[in-house]
Design a protein around this motif. Structure first.
Motif, PDB file in Angstrom:
ATOM      1  N   GLY A  31     -14.078  63.417 -43.693  1.00  0.00           N
ATOM      2  CA  GLY A  31     -15.107  63.615 -43.762  1.00  0.00           C
ATOM      3  C   GLY A  31     -15.423  65.388 -43.308  1.00  0.00           C
ATOM      4  N   ALA A  32     -14.370  65.792 -42.382  1.00  0.00           N
ATOM      5  CA  ALA A  32     -15.204  67.053 -42.455  1.00  0.00           C
ATOM      6  C   ALA A  32     -14.434  67.861 -43.199  1.00  0.00           C
ATOM      7  N   LEU A  33     -13.348  67.475 -43.896  1.00  0.00           N
ATOM      8  CA  LEU A  33     -13.036  68.214 -45.224  1.00  0.00           C
ATOM      9  C   LEU A  33     -13.686  68.404 -46.577  1.00  0.00           C
ATOM     10  N   ILE A  34     -14.161  66.960 -46.089  1.00  0.00           N
ATOM     11  CA  ILE A  34     -15.559  66.647 -47.649  1.00  0.00           C
ATOM     12  C   ILE A  34     -16.614  68.288 -47.309  1.00  0.00           C
ATOM     13  N   LYS A  35     -17.258  68.172 -46.206  1.00  0.00           N
ATOM     14  CA  LYS A  35     -18.023  68.836 -46.003  1.00  0.00           C
ATOM     15  C   LYS A  35     -17.582  70.550 -45.988  1.00  0.00           C
ATOM     16  N   LYS A  36     -16.421  70.840 -45.472  1.00  0.00           N
ATOM     17  CA  LYS A  36     -16.232  72.315 -45.534  1.00  0.00           C
ATOM     18  C   LYS A  36     -15.828  72.396 -46.754  1.00  0.00           C
ATOM     19  N   ALA A  37     -15.572  71.423 -48.158  1.00  0.00           N
ATOM     20  CA  ALA A  37     -15.542  72.001 -49.464  1.00  0.00           C
ATOM     21  C   ALA A  37     -16.715  71.729 -49.936  1.00  0.00           C
ATOM     22  N   LEU A  38     -16.997  71.379 -49.736  1.00  0.00           N
ATOM     23  CA  LEU A  38     -19.176  70.759 -50.058  1.00  0.00           C
ATOM     24  C   LEU A  38     -19.620  72.965 -49.404  1.00  0.00           C
ATOM     25  N   GLU A  39     -19.215  73.126 -48.131  1.00  0.00           N
ATOM     26  CA  GLU A  39     -20.121  74.440 -47.485  1.00  0.00           C
ATOM     27  C   GLU A  39     -19.630  75.759 -48.538  1.00  0.00           C
ATOM     28  N   LEU A  40     -18.840  75.580 -49.315  1.00  0.00           N
ATOM     29  CA  LEU A  40     -18.060  77.022 -49.455  1.00  0.00           C
ATOM     30  C   LEU A  40     -19.961  76.847 -50.703  1.00  0.00           C
ATOM     31  N   PRO A  51     -23.360  57.046 -43.055  1.00  0.00           N
ATOM     32  CA  PRO A  51     -23.469  55.880 -44.109  1.00  0.00           C
ATOM     33  C   PRO A  51     -25.198  56.764 -44.565  1.00  0.00           C
ATOM     34  N   GLY A  52     -25.921  57.460 -43.263  1.00  0.00           N
ATOM     35  CA  GLY A  52     -27.004  57.819 -44.057  1.00  0.00           C
ATOM     36  C   GLY A  52     -27.439  59.384 -44.394  1.00  0.00           C
ATOM     37  N   SER A  53     -27.110  59.700 -43.641  1.00  0.00           N
ATOM     38  CA  SER A  53     -27.260  61.720 -44.276  1.00  0.00           C
ATOM     39  C   SER A  53     -27.005  62.040 -45.441  1.00  0.00           C
ATOM     40  N   ALA A  54     -25.428  61.154 -45.145  1.00  0.00           N
ATOM     41  CA  ALA A  54     -24.194  61.481 -45.904  1.00  0.00           C
ATOM     42  C   ALA A  54     -24.248  61.187 -47.400  1.00  0.00           C
ATOM     43  N   GLY A  55     -25.160  60.287 -47.382  1.00  0.00           N
ATOM     44  CA  GLY A  55     -25.452  58.962 -48.813  1.00  0.00           C
ATOM     45  C   GLY A  55     -24.196  57.784 -49.290  1.00  0.00           C
ATOM     46  N   ARG A  56     -23.828  57.304 -47.992  1.00  0.00           N
ATOM     47  CA  ARG A  56     -22.500  56.611 -47.719  1.00  0.00           C
ATOM     48  C   ARG A  56     -21.520  57.603 -48.424  1.00  0.00           C
ATOM     49  N   GLY A  76     -23.370  70.424 -47.712  1.00  0.00           N
ATOM     50  CA  GLY A  76     -22.944  70.268 -46.361  1.00  0.00           C
ATOM     51  C   GLY A  76     -22.829  70.099 -45.367  1.00  0.00           C
ATOM     52  N   GLY A  77     -23.968  70.251 -45.371  1.00  0.00           N
ATOM     53  CA  GLY A  77     -25.508  70.177 -44.658  1.00  0.00           C
ATOM     54  C   GLY A  77     -25.156  68.767 -43.902  1.00  0.00           C
ATOM     55  N   PHE A  78     -24.159  67.765 -44.265  1.00  0.00           N
ATOM     56  CA  PHE A  78     -25.100  66.133 -42.904  1.00  0.00           C
ATOM     57  C   PHE A  78     -24.315  66.022 -42.203  1.00  0.00           C
ATOM     58  N   SER A  79     -24.369  64.765 -40.948  1.00  0.00           N
ATOM     59  CA  SER A  79     -24.049  65.011 -40.090  1.00  0.00           C
ATOM     60  C   SER A  79     -23.013  64.418 -40.172  1.00  0.00           C
TER      61      SER A  79
END
Length: 204
Positions: free
Chosen positions: A84-93, A23-28, A15-18
């Protein structure tokens, strides 16, 4: 229920991506976010009878599988940053395992690969469909693909081993036309064909 599987080969699994540089920091990750919007959004409404399964295969914790459910999802707006914010929250668990856990309403995450996901759908008696330009024209297959599971790749398509697995387990290969299209555009066309089946005033 329609289910869409979208494979993100470079999509990061932390979940550390911006959100300002998906497209860049999060791998598309932007591709997956556009697919989420195409799966769920109507004009001023959401499709409730659909699910999206994002298979993230990038560094450092792949694979990660994030499931969005249209009936239960909340806080999803029609822009890439919202998804993207919902994906980020999921990956931060920090307790992600093979057991599915909820990150926000209507969004779950677990550790699972493509084989595992396809096996689950097959056990449930679901038909899996793969989209390729040389497949059967969707306009001759629309009745058959109702309640189907649809597999789509990112900008890299499917890898050779993934395609072999999908072809082995699929009920058919379907074409949306002679040209290669973006995954999010394919989703819109699939929805359109299925919508037409339930619209009595349109003659097929």
């Amino acid at each position: 229920m329609q289910d869409f599987i979208i494979i993100g080969h470079k999509a990061v699994t932390t979940g550390g991506f911006s959100l300002n540089d998906m497209p860049g920091s999060a791998g598309r990750m932007d591709i997956l976010c556009r697919c989420i919007n195409s799966v769920f959004f109507l004009s001023h409404d959401l499709r409730r009878d659909v699910q999206a399964h994002l298979l993230l295969l990038g560094e450092p914790n792949s694979p990660r599988l994030i499931r969005f459910n249209g009936e239960k999802v909340r806080y999803l707006n029609p822009d890439e940053r919202s998804a993207g914010a919902l994906i980020k929250k999921a990956l931060e668990l920090d307790n992600i395992s093979s057991l599915e856990i909820r990150s926000t309403p209507g969004v779950w995450v677990r550790e699972a690969d493509l084989q595992t996901l396809l096996d689950e759908f097959v056990r449930d008696g679901r038909k899996i469909f793969y989209f390729r330009e040389d497949g059967e024209d969707i306009r001759r297959m629309a009745e058959e693909i109702k309640d189907g599971v649809f597999i789509l790749g990112d900008h890299l398509g499917l890898m050779e081993d993934e395609e072999s697995l999908v072809l082995e387990m699929s009920a058919g290969t379907i074409s949306l036309g002679p040209l290669s299209l973006h995954a999010d555009h394919c989703i819109i066309l699939i929805h359109n064909e299925l919508d037409r089946l339930t619209t009595s005033h349109i003659e097929r």
